[in-house]
Design a protein around this motif. Structure first.
Motif, PDB file in Angstrom:
ATOM      1  N   GLY A 139       3.428 -30.419  19.791  1.00 28.69           N
ATOM      2  CA  GLY A 139       2.319 -30.235  19.053  1.00 28.69           C
ATOM      3  C   GLY A 139       1.268 -30.343  19.723  1.00 28.69           C
ATOM      4  O   GLY A 139       0.593 -31.315  20.135  1.00 28.69           O
ATOM      5  N   TYR A 140       0.733 -28.700  19.476  1.00 30.02           N
ATOM      6  CA  TYR A 140      -0.713 -29.203  20.404  1.00 30.02           C
ATOM      7  C   TYR A 140      -1.596 -28.618  19.576  1.00 30.02           C
ATOM      8  O   TYR A 140      -1.364 -26.942  19.525  1.00 30.02           O
ATOM      9  CB  TYR A 140      -0.755 -28.194  21.234  1.00 30.02           C
ATOM     10  N   MET A 141      -2.851 -28.617  19.330  1.00 27.99           N
ATOM     11  CA  MET A 141      -4.136 -28.477  18.602  1.00 27.99           C
ATOM     12  C   MET A 141      -5.709 -27.994  19.562  1.00 27.99           C
ATOM     13  O   MET A 141      -5.756 -28.901  19.968  1.00 27.99           O
ATOM     14  CB  MET A 141      -4.176 -29.029  17.261  1.00 27.99           C
ATOM     15  N   PRO A 142      -5.304 -27.027  19.739  1.00 26.64           N
ATOM     16  CA  PRO A 142      -6.459 -26.627  20.682  1.00 26.64           C
ATOM     17  C   PRO A 142      -7.802 -27.178  20.358  1.00 26.64           C
ATOM     18  O   PRO A 142      -8.192 -27.048  19.661  1.00 26.64           O
ATOM     19  CB  PRO A 142      -6.848 -25.240  20.837  1.00 26.64           C
ATOM     20  N   GLN A 143      -8.694 -26.425  20.428  1.00 24.85           N
ATOM     21  CA  GLN A 143     -10.462 -27.075  19.900  1.00 24.85           C
ATOM     22  C   GLN A 143     -11.133 -25.727  18.770  1.00 24.85           C
ATOM     23  O   GLN A 143     -11.321 -26.244  17.520  1.00 24.85           O
ATOM     24  CB  GLN A 143     -11.217 -26.376  21.114  1.00 24.85           C
ATOM     25  N   LYS A 144     -10.851 -24.548  19.447  1.00 22.11           N
ATOM     26  CA  LYS A 144     -10.859 -23.858  18.182  1.00 22.11           C
ATOM     27  C   LYS A 144      -9.782 -23.629  17.694  1.00 22.11           C
ATOM     28  O   LYS A 144      -8.072 -23.567  18.145  1.00 22.11           O
ATOM     29  CB  LYS A 144     -10.921 -22.006  19.181  1.00 22.11           C
ATOM     30  N   ASP A 145      -9.079 -23.148  16.356  1.00 16.72           N
ATOM     31  CA  ASP A 145      -8.469 -23.080  15.946  1.00 16.72           C
ATOM     32  C   ASP A 145      -7.402 -21.465  15.754  1.00 16.72           C
ATOM     33  O   ASP A 145      -6.217 -21.972  16.050  1.00 16.72           O
ATOM     34  CB  ASP A 145      -8.730 -22.906  14.528  1.00 16.72           C
ATOM     35  N   LEU A 146      -7.727 -20.636  16.656  1.00 17.03           N
ATOM     36  CA  LEU A 146      -7.130 -20.002  16.796  1.00 17.03           C
ATOM     37  C   LEU A 146      -6.054 -19.242  16.008  1.00 17.03           C
ATOM     38  O   LEU A 146      -4.659 -18.817  16.186  1.00 17.03           O
ATOM     39  CB  LEU A 146      -6.120 -20.191  18.168  1.00 17.03           C
ATOM     40  N   LEU A 147      -6.123 -19.319  14.495  1.00 18.50           N
ATOM     41  CA  LEU A 147      -5.556 -19.039  13.963  1.00 18.50           C
ATOM     42  C   LEU A 147      -5.129 -17.336  14.105  1.00 18.50           C
ATOM     43  O   LEU A 147      -6.536 -16.836  14.154  1.00 18.50           O
ATOM     44  CB  LEU A 147      -5.857 -18.884  12.567  1.00 18.50           C
ATOM     45  N   LEU A 148      -4.305 -17.031  13.380  1.00 21.90           N
ATOM     46  CA  LEU A 148      -3.577 -15.642  13.328  1.00 21.90           C
ATOM     47  C   LEU A 148      -4.229 -14.370  11.580  1.00 21.90           C
ATOM     48  O   LEU A 148      -3.739 -14.695  10.912  1.00 21.90           O
ATOM     49  CB  LEU A 148      -2.600 -15.100  13.773  1.00 21.90           C
ATOM     50  N   PRO A 149      -5.854 -14.087  12.684  1.00 22.58           N
ATOM     51  CA  PRO A 149      -6.446 -13.282  11.460  1.00 22.58           C
ATOM     52  C   PRO A 149      -5.407 -12.330  10.570  1.00 22.58           C
ATOM     53  O   PRO A 149      -5.982 -11.789   9.794  1.00 22.58           O
ATOM     54  CB  PRO A 149      -7.345 -12.390  12.215  1.00 22.58           C
ATOM     55  N   TRP A 150      -3.973 -12.155  11.005  1.00 23.41           N
ATOM     56  CA  TRP A 150      -3.357 -10.568  10.039  1.00 23.41           C
ATOM     57  C   TRP A 150      -2.465 -11.860   9.339  1.00 23.41           C
ATOM     58  O   TRP A 150      -1.413 -11.226   8.694  1.00 23.41           O
ATOM     59  CB  TRP A 150      -2.935  -9.846  10.825  1.00 23.41           C
ATOM     60  N   ARG A 151      -2.352 -12.636   9.588  1.00 22.24           N
ATOM     61  CA  ARG A 151      -1.345 -13.787   8.682  1.00 22.24           C
ATOM     62  C   ARG A 151      -2.239 -14.508   7.860  1.00 22.24           C
ATOM     63  O   ARG A 151      -3.450 -15.006   8.176  1.00 22.24           O
ATOM     64  CB  ARG A 151      -0.287 -14.472   9.692  1.00 22.24           C
ATOM     65  N   ASN A 152      -1.499 -14.748   6.887  1.00 22.19           N
ATOM     66  CA  ASN A 152      -2.580 -15.662   5.617  1.00 22.19           C
ATOM     67  C   ASN A 152      -1.510 -17.217   6.230  1.00 22.19           C
ATOM     68  O   ASN A 152      -1.716 -17.356   7.332  1.00 22.19           O
ATOM     69  CB  ASN A 152      -1.578 -14.641   3.978  1.00 22.19           C
ATOM     70  N   VAL A 153      -2.154 -18.126   5.372  1.00 23.76           N
ATOM     71  CA  VAL A 153      -2.620 -19.321   5.828  1.00 23.76           C
ATOM     72  C   VAL A 153      -0.832 -19.426   5.951  1.00 23.76           C
ATOM     73  O   VAL A 153      -0.920 -20.539   6.368  1.00 23.76           O
ATOM     74  CB  VAL A 153      -2.683 -20.197   4.229  1.00 23.76           C
ATOM     75  N   LEU A 154       0.414 -19.434   4.670  1.00 21.08           N
ATOM     76  CA  LEU A 154       1.551 -19.983   4.853  1.00 21.08           C
ATOM     77  C   LEU A 154       1.995 -20.129   6.257  1.00 21.08           C
ATOM     78  O   LEU A 154       2.878 -19.885   7.000  1.00 21.08           O
ATOM     79  CB  LEU A 154       2.322 -20.153   4.088  1.00 21.08           C
ATOM     80  N   GLU A 155       1.820 -18.014   6.413  1.00 21.30           N
ATOM     81  CA  GLU A 155       2.197 -17.875   7.698  1.00 21.30           C
ATOM     82  C   GLU A 155       2.163 -17.789   9.130  1.00 21.30           C
ATOM     83  O   GLU A 155       2.515 -17.713   9.988  1.00 21.30           O
ATOM     84  CB  GLU A 155       1.947 -16.050   7.516  1.00 21.30           C
ATOM     85  N   ASN A 156       0.221 -18.612   8.740  1.00 19.24           N
ATOM     86  CA  ASN A 156      -0.201 -19.040  10.236  1.00 19.24           C
ATOM     87  C   ASN A 156       0.777 -20.807  10.704  1.00 19.24           C
ATOM     88  O   ASN A 156       0.996 -20.824  11.156  1.00 19.24           O
ATOM     89  CB  ASN A 156      -1.547 -18.954  10.113  1.00 19.24           C
ATOM     90  N   VAL A 157       0.836 -21.720   9.050  1.00 14.65           N
ATOM     91  CA  VAL A 157       1.685 -23.181   9.110  1.00 14.65           C
ATOM     92  C   VAL A 157       3.228 -22.258  10.250  1.00 14.65           C
ATOM     93  O   VAL A 157       3.685 -23.014  10.669  1.00 14.65           O
ATOM     94  CB  VAL A 157       1.141 -23.032   7.838  1.00 14.65           C
ATOM     95  N   ALA A 158       3.749 -21.859   9.322  1.00 12.50           N
ATOM     96  CA  ALA A 158       4.933 -21.197   9.470  1.00 12.50           C
ATOM     97  C   ALA A 158       5.171 -20.682  11.021  1.00 12.50           C
ATOM     98  O   ALA A 158       6.636 -20.543  11.614  1.00 12.50           O
ATOM     99  CB  ALA A 158       5.996 -20.579   8.613  1.00 12.50           C
ATOM    100  N   LEU A 159       4.112 -20.327  11.441  1.00 10.90           N
ATOM    101  CA  LEU A 159       4.623 -19.995  12.667  1.00 10.90           C
ATOM    102  C   LEU A 159       5.465 -20.388  13.848  1.00 10.90           C
ATOM    103  O   LEU A 159       6.378 -19.903  14.666  1.00 10.90           O
ATOM    104  CB  LEU A 159       3.215 -19.086  13.224  1.00 10.90           C
TER     105      LEU A 159
END
Length: 253
Positions: A80-100
């Motif tokens: 698992g890797y969490m960068p300094q910037k969250d880099l969440l995908l803006p076109w995916r909702n919270v659940l979809e980002n977590v499940a990526l």
């Protein structure tokens, strides 16, 4: 070839970018199962390069990297890797980002199970929201959960709270310890915040200079569970001041 039961081991790892000086020179260290280790050092000393090597974005010039005692040359996606910037995908909702990560690894997953994870960290009510609708602390929790979906017992966190305001940062540190206490995951955490490193870590790796030939390992003399006021004890204040003085010397040089 399996050599030991360390979650992560650098065995005489050297690295340099093309046409540049050495950044790592025969570096060796080990991370034990379930250990929380912070890496501190002045900017430009090679902390992020160590992470790039662990993740598999770079390969050693010499030496070997082991995961769970097995030499691994193809490390991408194996931790698992969490960068300094969250880099969440803006076109995916919270659940979809977590499940990526579950989708990219072609693993079948239960959306209900992901929703339960979101509920457990106080994000269930925003599971259908998009990143631009979230606070900074919420975005970091989403990013953490996404990183933790990797099928690994090792999680790398690269200054995950540096962009947060002071109060949110303290809350997220407490939250991270709560999540970590519920798992057997080993965490390697890069930070410039010495108080943060002392509060969170079992052990601190201090990088004094480049090229990195060794890390100085400091055991944090605090039992768990921890209270923030423990940082005000004479022993911890002395250790914090020693580390602060080291940083000041590195910046001056």
């Amino acid at each position: 070839m399996k050599i030991n039961d360390a979650v992560l081991e650098f065995n005489n790892v050297s690295f340099s970018y093309p046409q540049s000086q050495h950044i790592l020179d025969k570096l060796a260290f080990r991370i034990k199962p379930g250990e929380f280790v912070s890496i501190i050092g002045a900017s430009g000393t090679g902390k992020s390069t160590i992470f790039r090597l662990i993740v598999g974005l770079e390969q050693p010039t010499k030496g070997s990297i082991y995961l769970n005692g097995v030499e691994e040359t193809n490390r991408l996606g194996k931790l698992g890797y969490m960068p300094q910037k969250d880099l969440l995908l803006p076109w995916r909702n919270v659940l979809e980002n977590v499940a990526l990560p579950l989708e990219t690894e072609n693993r079948k997953y239960d959306k209900g199970a992901v929703l339960q994870q979101l509920e457990a960290v106080g994000l269930g009510r925003v599971h259908d929201k998009y990143p631009n609708e979230l606070s900074g602390g919420m975005r970091q929790r989403v990013s953490f959960l996404r990183a933790s979906q990797a099928a690994s017992d090792l999680l790398l966190l690269d200054e995950p709270f540096s962009a947060l305001d002071a109060m949110t940062k303290l809350h997220m540190q407490e939250w991270l310890l709560t999540q970590w206490n519920q798992t057997e995951t080993s965490i390697v955490f890069i930070t410039h915040d010495i108080a943060e490193a002392l509060f969170l870590s079992d052990k601190i790796f201090v990088i004094r200079e480049a090229p990195i030939q060794m890390v100085e390992e400091i055991e944090v003399p605090l039992k768990r569970p921890r209270q923030r006021q423990q940082l005000d004890t004479p022993q911890l204040i002395e250790l914090k001041n020693e580390l602060m003085n080291l940083f000041n010397m590195q910046v001056i040089r």
